[in-house]
Design a protein around this motif. Structure first.
Motif, PDB file in Angstrom:
ATOM      1  N   VAL A 240       0.931  -1.133  -0.247  1.00 57.47           N
ATOM      2  CA  VAL A 240      -0.033  -0.049  -0.177  1.00 57.47           C
ATOM      3  C   VAL A 240       1.013   1.240   0.050  1.00 57.47           C
ATOM      4  CG1 VAL A 240      -1.845   1.255   1.065  1.00 57.47           C
ATOM      5  CG2 VAL A 240      -1.595  -1.574   1.320  1.00 57.47           C
ATOM      6  N   GLU A 241       1.298   1.772  -1.418  1.00 60.97           N
ATOM      7  CA  GLU A 241       2.331   2.770  -1.357  1.00 60.97           C
ATOM      8  C   GLU A 241       2.193   3.671  -2.265  1.00 60.97           C
ATOM      9  OE1 GLU A 241       2.512   0.811  -4.370  1.00 60.97           O
ATOM     10  OE2 GLU A 241       4.680   1.585  -4.451  1.00 60.97           O
ATOM     11  N   GLY A 242       1.116   3.880  -3.075  1.00 61.04           N
ATOM     12  CA  GLY A 242       0.444   4.734  -3.806  1.00 61.04           C
ATOM     13  C   GLY A 242       1.566   4.745  -5.367  1.00 61.04           C
ATOM     14  N   GLY A 243       2.028   3.441  -5.452  1.00 61.21           N
ATOM     15  CA  GLY A 243       2.611   3.178  -6.739  1.00 61.21           C
ATOM     16  C   GLY A 243       4.032   3.683  -6.722  1.00 61.21           C
ATOM     17  N   HIS A 244       4.660   4.226  -5.605  1.00 59.73           N
ATOM     18  CA  HIS A 244       5.812   4.618  -5.578  1.00 59.73           C
ATOM     19  C   HIS A 244       7.195   3.551  -5.969  1.00 59.73           C
ATOM     20  CE1 HIS A 244       8.733   7.376  -3.594  1.00 59.73           C
ATOM     21  NE2 HIS A 244       9.671   6.543  -3.261  1.00 59.73           N
ATOM     22  N   TYR A 245       6.834   2.269  -5.854  1.00 60.06           N
ATOM     23  CA  TYR A 245       7.856   1.243  -6.301  1.00 60.06           C
ATOM     24  C   TYR A 245       7.467   0.512  -7.461  1.00 60.06           C
ATOM     25  CZ  TYR A 245       9.862   2.316  -1.379  1.00 60.06           C
ATOM     26  OH  TYR A 245      10.314   2.810  -0.381  1.00 60.06           O
ATOM     27  N   MET A 246       6.465   0.835  -8.184  1.00 59.58           N
ATOM     28  CA  MET A 246       6.177  -0.176  -9.118  1.00 59.58           C
ATOM     29  C   MET A 246       6.487   0.342 -10.567  1.00 59.58           C
ATOM     30  SD  MET A 246       3.344   1.209 -11.085  1.00 59.58           S
ATOM     31  CE  MET A 246       2.480   2.608 -10.882  1.00 59.58           C
ATOM     32  N   ALA A 247       7.152   1.460 -10.823  1.00 58.12           N
ATOM     33  CA  ALA A 247       7.408   2.084 -11.738  1.00 58.12           C
ATOM     34  C   ALA A 247       8.777   2.148 -11.977  1.00 58.12           C
ATOM     35  CB  ALA A 247       6.601   3.190 -12.153  1.00 58.12           C
ATOM     36  N   ASN A 248       9.475   2.323 -13.469  1.00 60.60           N
ATOM     37  CA  ASN A 248      10.565   2.661 -13.684  1.00 60.60           C
ATOM     38  C   ASN A 248      11.073   4.033 -12.930  1.00 60.60           C
ATOM     39  OD1 ASN A 248      13.070   4.064 -15.019  1.00 60.60           O
ATOM     40  ND2 ASN A 248      12.519   2.975 -16.765  1.00 60.60           N
ATOM     41  N   PRO A 249      12.276   3.955 -12.122  1.00 59.86           N
ATOM     42  CA  PRO A 249      12.259   5.249 -11.086  1.00 59.86           C
ATOM     43  C   PRO A 249      12.753   6.475 -12.061  1.00 59.86           C
ATOM     44  CG  PRO A 249      14.035   3.536 -11.165  1.00 59.86           C
ATOM     45  CD  PRO A 249      13.127   2.867 -11.980  1.00 59.86           C
ATOM     46  N   SER A 250      13.042   6.187 -13.308  1.00 62.65           N
ATOM     47  CA  SER A 250      13.391   7.609 -13.905  1.00 62.65           C
ATOM     48  C   SER A 250      12.060   8.280 -14.620  1.00 62.65           C
ATOM     49  CB  SER A 250      14.211   6.965 -15.278  1.00 62.65           C
ATOM     50  OG  SER A 250      13.630   6.461 -16.191  1.00 62.65           O
ATOM     51  N   ILE A 251      10.982   7.718 -14.281  1.00 64.17           N
ATOM     52  CA  ILE A 251       9.792   8.300 -15.097  1.00 64.17           C
ATOM     53  C   ILE A 251       9.680   9.835 -14.618  1.00 64.17           C
ATOM     54  CG2 ILE A 251       7.221   8.388 -14.762  1.00 64.17           C
ATOM     55  CD1 ILE A 251       7.218   5.311 -15.316  1.00 64.17           C
ATOM     56  N   ALA A 252       9.748   9.990 -13.391  1.00 60.79           N
ATOM     57  CA  ALA A 252       9.406  11.318 -12.982  1.00 60.79           C
ATOM     58  C   ALA A 252      10.543  12.737 -13.434  1.00 60.79           C
ATOM     59  CB  ALA A 252       9.453  11.641 -11.397  1.00 60.79           C
ATOM     60  N   ASP A 253      11.715  12.022 -13.413  1.00 64.24           N
ATOM     61  CA  ASP A 253      12.869  13.068 -14.100  1.00 64.24           C
ATOM     62  C   ASP A 253      12.432  12.931 -15.369  1.00 64.24           C
ATOM     63  OD1 ASP A 253      13.830  13.447 -11.819  1.00 64.24           O
ATOM     64  OD2 ASP A 253      15.341  12.038 -12.028  1.00 64.24           O
TER      65      ASP A 253
END
Length: 269
Positions: free
Chosen positions: A245-258
């Motif tokens: 239960v973490e708001g999708g923080h860990y499920m995506a490629n970590p570079s998406i935001a940048d």
């Protein structure tokens, strides 16, 4: 109303934050709740607030580092309400000054976190399971952490202790499923508990939000409602799982935001 009507629940670390949310929601939905916490006054105050709202709750002392204290909390619950249906192992500790990288970590802190974060789950379950068998079954819920699933710069002991909780959850589920005892975990991401709000600078909170898939942080009730579901018969065919239960923080490629920021800047030129 009534999702856990007639059930008796013991919640460790229930005086504030996630534990308090779970206690409040379980009581609202009909459970009799024992709130066990090192902060005795906080546990008693939480129980009093639940009683004012029409629920049934009792606050008691718990030192989750002591076997006898955990045993006493379980026995108090059964003596007070006659049975035990739900155990929420929610106690957890961390220390950013001592729980460092593997070269520099304080080894006494390693032992302390393993004892409190992992052994308390073992002991709570050890003492609760015989009573749950007598009651015809039950639900054990363990607070893990997203630190169990990802490496980090610090908190080596915390992450390792919570990873142990995830696998211990599976072992309990496998060993006692035939006794109608389910065991599941909840792995929160960053949740805006009072401790998080008081101890994390706004800039750090902004960093976490930047990498969430959702545009906001979690609240204690986001975990509390998950615990309520796992405590209820709505989840009667779910066991051995740890819910992230973490708001999708860990499920995506970590570079998406940048990457999105880069694209937005490029398009603005």
């Amino acid at each position: 109303m009534g999702r856990v009507q007639g059930k008796v629940a013991l919640i460790t670390g229930g005086a504030s934050g996630i534990g308090l949310s779970a206690a409040t929601l379980l009581a609202k939905e009909g459970a009799k709740v024992v709130i066990a916490d090192f902060n005795t006054a906080g546990a008693e105050e939480a129980a009093a607030e639940i009683q004012k709202a029409g629920g049934e709750a009792t606050g008691i002392f718990l030192d989750a580092s002591k076997e006898e204290s955990i045993r006493d909390a379980v026995e108090f619950t059964v003596n007070r309400y006659g049975l035990l249906n739900v155990l929420y192992n929610n106690v957890g500790v961390t220390n950013l000054q001592k729980d460092l990288d593997v070269v520099n970590i304080d080894l006494d802190e390693w032992d302390r976190l393993m004892n409190v974060n992992t052994k308390s789950v073992l002991l709570g379950s050890r003492f609760a399971i015989p009573h749950m068998i007598k009651a015809g079954g039950g639900s054990i819920i363990n607070t893990a952490s997203m630190a169990a699933f990802a490496g980090d710069a610090l908190r080596s002991a915390y992450g390792a202790s919570k990873a142990a909780v995830v696998n211990l959850t599976r072992y309990i589920a496998a060993q006692y499923g035939k006794d109608r005892i389910r065991c599941n975990g909840v792995a929160p991401g960053l949740v805006l508990t009072p401790a998080a709000k008081n101890n994390m600078p706004p800039a750090v909170l902004d960093i976490f939000e930047k990498f969430n898939a959702l545009p906001y942080h979690g609240e204690p009730d986001d975990i509390g409602y998950t615990v309520l579901f796992l405590a209820s018969d709505e989840s009667k065919f779910i066991t051995g799982q740890t819910f992230q239960v973490e708001g999708g923080h860990y499920m995506a490629n970590p570079s998406i935001a940048d990457f999105n920021a880069y694209m937005a800047q490029a398009q603005s030129k």
